[in-house]
Every structure is written in C-alpha cells, then in structure tokens.
Motif scaffolding. Structure first.
Motif, PDB file in Angstrom:
ATOM      1  N   PRO A  89      19.015  65.596  85.768  1.00  0.00           N
ATOM      2  CA  PRO A  89      19.252  66.057  84.500  1.00  0.00           C
ATOM      3  C   PRO A  89      19.033  65.002  83.530  1.00  0.00           C
ATOM      4  N   THR A  90      18.384  65.061  82.290  1.00  0.00           N
ATOM      5  CA  THR A  90      18.304  63.755  81.522  1.00  0.00           C
ATOM      6  C   THR A  90      17.938  64.386  80.202  1.00  0.00           C
ATOM      7  N   PRO A  91      18.359  63.846  79.108  1.00  0.00           N
ATOM      8  CA  PRO A  91      17.933  64.304  77.640  1.00  0.00           C
ATOM      9  C   PRO A  91      16.259  63.977  77.620  1.00  0.00           C
ATOM     10  N   VAL A 137      14.912  67.485  84.033  1.00  0.00           N
ATOM     11  CA  VAL A 137      15.129  68.550  83.153  1.00  0.00           C
ATOM     12  C   VAL A 137      16.222  68.183  82.239  1.00  0.00           C
ATOM     13  N   SER A 138      16.157  68.607  81.084  1.00  0.00           N
ATOM     14  CA  SER A 138      16.934  68.687  79.790  1.00  0.00           C
ATOM     15  C   SER A 138      17.592  70.116  79.591  1.00  0.00           C
ATOM     16  N   ILE A 139      18.755  70.231  79.296  1.00  0.00           N
ATOM     17  CA  ILE A 139      19.388  71.492  79.082  1.00  0.00           C
ATOM     18  C   ILE A 139      19.448  71.810  77.493  1.00  0.00           C
ATOM     19  N   GLY A 140      18.885  70.593  76.567  1.00  0.00           N
ATOM     20  CA  GLY A 140      18.920  70.804  75.102  1.00  0.00           C
ATOM     21  C   GLY A 140      18.679  69.723  74.369  1.00  0.00           C
ATOM     22  N   TYR A 142      20.248  67.465  72.643  1.00  0.00           N
ATOM     23  CA  TYR A 142      21.282  66.576  72.301  1.00  0.00           C
ATOM     24  C   TYR A 142      21.700  65.712  73.499  1.00  0.00           C
ATOM     25  N   LEU A 144      24.230  64.188  76.147  1.00  0.00           N
ATOM     26  CA  LEU A 144      25.686  64.260  77.113  1.00  0.00           C
ATOM     27  C   LEU A 144      25.653  62.860  77.297  1.00  0.00           C
ATOM     28  N   GLY A 146      26.683  62.325  80.420  1.00  0.00           N
ATOM     29  CA  GLY A 146      26.288  62.297  81.696  1.00  0.00           C
ATOM     30  C   GLY A 146      25.486  63.578  82.071  1.00  0.00           C
ATOM     31  N   ALA A 150      25.608  69.294  82.474  1.00  0.00           N
ATOM     32  CA  ALA A 150      24.121  69.850  82.643  1.00  0.00           C
ATOM     33  C   ALA A 150      23.972  70.656  84.047  1.00  0.00           C
TER      34      ALA A 150
HETATM   35  N1  ADE Z   1      22.392  63.988  80.171  1.00  0.00           N
HETATM   36  C1  ADE Z   1      22.638  63.871  79.054  1.00  0.00           C
HETATM   37  N2  ADE Z   1      22.119  64.335  78.085  1.00  0.00           N
HETATM   38  C2  ADE Z   1      21.289  65.569  78.744  1.00  0.00           C
HETATM   39  C3  ADE Z   1      20.733  66.733  78.333  1.00  0.00           C
HETATM   40  N3  ADE Z   1      20.719  67.373  77.125  1.00  0.00           N
HETATM   41  N4  ADE Z   1      20.185  67.638  79.475  1.00  0.00           N
HETATM   42  C4  ADE Z   1      20.564  67.228  80.718  1.00  0.00           C
HETATM   43  N5  ADE Z   1      21.218  65.964  81.146  1.00  0.00           N
HETATM   44  C5  ADE Z   1      21.413  65.343  80.037  1.00  0.00           C
END
Ligand code: ADE
Length: 273
Positions: A89-91, A137-140, A142, A144, A146, A150
């Motif tokens: 998970p990552t933005p 993958v990013s959940i949105g 914005y 977070l 960490g 997510a």
């Molecule tokens: N880690 C930090 N922000 C995140 C996001 N938007 N989606 C998934 N992982 C994340």
C-alpha cells in the motif's frame, strides 16, 4: 485464503478478529499471519528506518529488515512457487477498486507490506518482483501515516467477497460497484446503489416509498434503478459520464429522463435513443 501482514504495528490489526472477518478467521476460511518487522532487525534499537540518500524530508524504511521479513514469510507460507501476491500500500500506487478486491479475493495467498515514513527502500519491491507478483496500490488520493489502515480497508473489501463471509450471498453483488463496473453488463453496472428502507413503514411522518410495498417486482426494479441513477448523478457524475461514453447502450430512454431531471447534461439525441 492466507493473508500475511508485515508491519511495525502488529497491534493495529486487532480489528481482524472482529465481526464477519473475525468469524471467517475463527472458522478457518481465512488464515491471518501478522508479523512484526522489528523481529528482523539486529541492532539494540531495532531500527527500521534511515535518512534518504539524495536528501529530502522524512525517513525511508531500510531494505535489510524488509528483505529478511519477506524471505521468512514467503518461506513459511510455502516458498516462492506457492503463488503469493505481494501488495504494497502506498499513496503512489494504482487506485484500489472493487475489481482489485474481487481479483485479490480469488488469490490463495496475499502478503501486505506496510510502509511508514516516506516509504520502503525502492530495492525491496524490485527484489521481491524477482520471486513474486508485486502490486503497489493506493486506497485514495490522500496521504496516510502508514499502510496499516489501508490494509485494514483492503482486507475488509476482499474478505467480504469470500464464499460464506457475508450472511446474504447476494449483498456482495448488489452493492455499489458490485457488478464489477461497466464491463459486467449487470443491471446496475457502473452505478452506485440508491437508498434502501426497512421497518417501520412510517417514521417521523416519513413514509417508505409505496412502490417498495407493492409486490410489483418490475416496478421495484425500475424504481431502484431510478434511485441509483439519481444518486450516481448527484455524488459521482464521473461514473455517469463514463457510462454515457463507454456504454451508451446501457442507458435506456427512462434512464436518460431520470438523468436529465437530475440536472445531468444529456443531449436531445441521447434522450431520443
Ligand atoms: N500509505 C499512505 N497513504 C496511503 C494511501 N492513500 N493508500 C495506501 N497506502 C497508503
């Protein structure tokens, strides 16, 4: 299905033992393994991060604990040949959608790698790709602090699709996006769900729409589609635009009337369709 999570906050995953997912885990339908990344550190401070090469703000997660953690978790689950999918998970990842949830739910084994700070050293994903499928993958849109929240979000979206997890097998296919998007061609393809109602029939002088009590299934289906169209037009005009562009045949004359009443621009030619 097996789900492993590697994190510096194992206690974050207490919610996995609650509710429908908790019950599925108790039944043995899902096996969770939550692993503390610091277990694979070797210094007195159990260090997992360091300053970024090239400068810049924040800290980057060091590759060594991640490499050891992934080696150990993969080996314990059956090795690299065992069909694990590593999800990071990552933005900066691709947007996680209901289609991802369905695809992940069909996997035998998912491993989630929760980054903190400014992310994980880039070599970790590259190295993992040499033995596993890896998806970021990013959940949105914005940021977070960490990946942990997510992973909870994705796990819930995935696990509720597993056979036997939802009380009512139909609710997974009936919900917003549940028809797998426009391509599915289902009755509500590409729309979000409209409102729903339960007893009492009158509450604070507000009546449940009479058609729902009529027993006329065709009228109820039409009324529900109208509600889905109105709510989609109001809250997700992007989805209506996509539907109109990609599957114009999916909108019948009544659909176009409803959209036009909802103030959604549909041209005269479309309404005549
Ligand atoms: N880690 C930090 N922000 C995140 C996001 N938007 N989606 C998934 N992982 C994340």
């Amino acid at each position: 299905m097996r789900i492993d999570v590697i994190t510096i906050f194992p206690e974050y995953f207490g919610p996995l033992s609650v509710s429908l997912i908790g019950k599925a885990a108790a039944r043995g339908d899902i096996t969770f393994g939550v692993h503390d990344l610091r277990h694979w550190t070797h210094d007195a401070h159990r260090t997992v991060d360091d300053t970024p090469f090239g400068g810049g703000p924040g800290m980057v997660m060091k590759p060594e604990p991640w490499g050891e953690a992934l080696d150990a978790v993969v080996a314990a689950g059956g090795g690299a040949g065992a069909d694990a999918l590593l999800v990071i998970p990552t933005p900066a990842g691709v947007p996680f959608t209901q289609q991802h949830a369905a695809r992940y739910a069909a996997q035998p084994w998912l491993i989630f790698a929760c980054g903190r700070y400014e992310g994980i050293d880039g070599r970790v994903a590259d190295e993992a790709r040499s033995v596993l499928a890896v998806e970021e993958v990013s959940i949105g849109d914005y940021v977070l602090a960490g990946g942990e929240p997510a992973v909870l979000v994705m796990t819930e979206a995935i696990c509720r699709l597993l056979p036997g997890v939802l009380g009512n097998a139909e609710s997974a296919t009936d919900d917003s996006f549940g028809f797998g998007g426009i391509e599915s061609g289902g009755p509500m393809a590409g729309l979000v769900e409209g409102p729903s109602y339960t007893r009492p029939r009158v509450w604070r002088d507000r009546e449940v729409p009479p058609v729902l009590l009529s027993g006329d299934h065709a009228a109820i289906a039409r009324w529900r589609r109208d509600g889905a169209l109105r709510r989609t037009a109001r809250n997700r005009p992007d989805l209506v635009a996509r539907l109109a562009a990609q599957a114009p045949g999916a909108l019948d004359r009544r659909d176009r009337e409803v959209l036009s009443e909802a103030g959604f621009p549909v041209n005269a030619e479309d309404v005549a369709h």
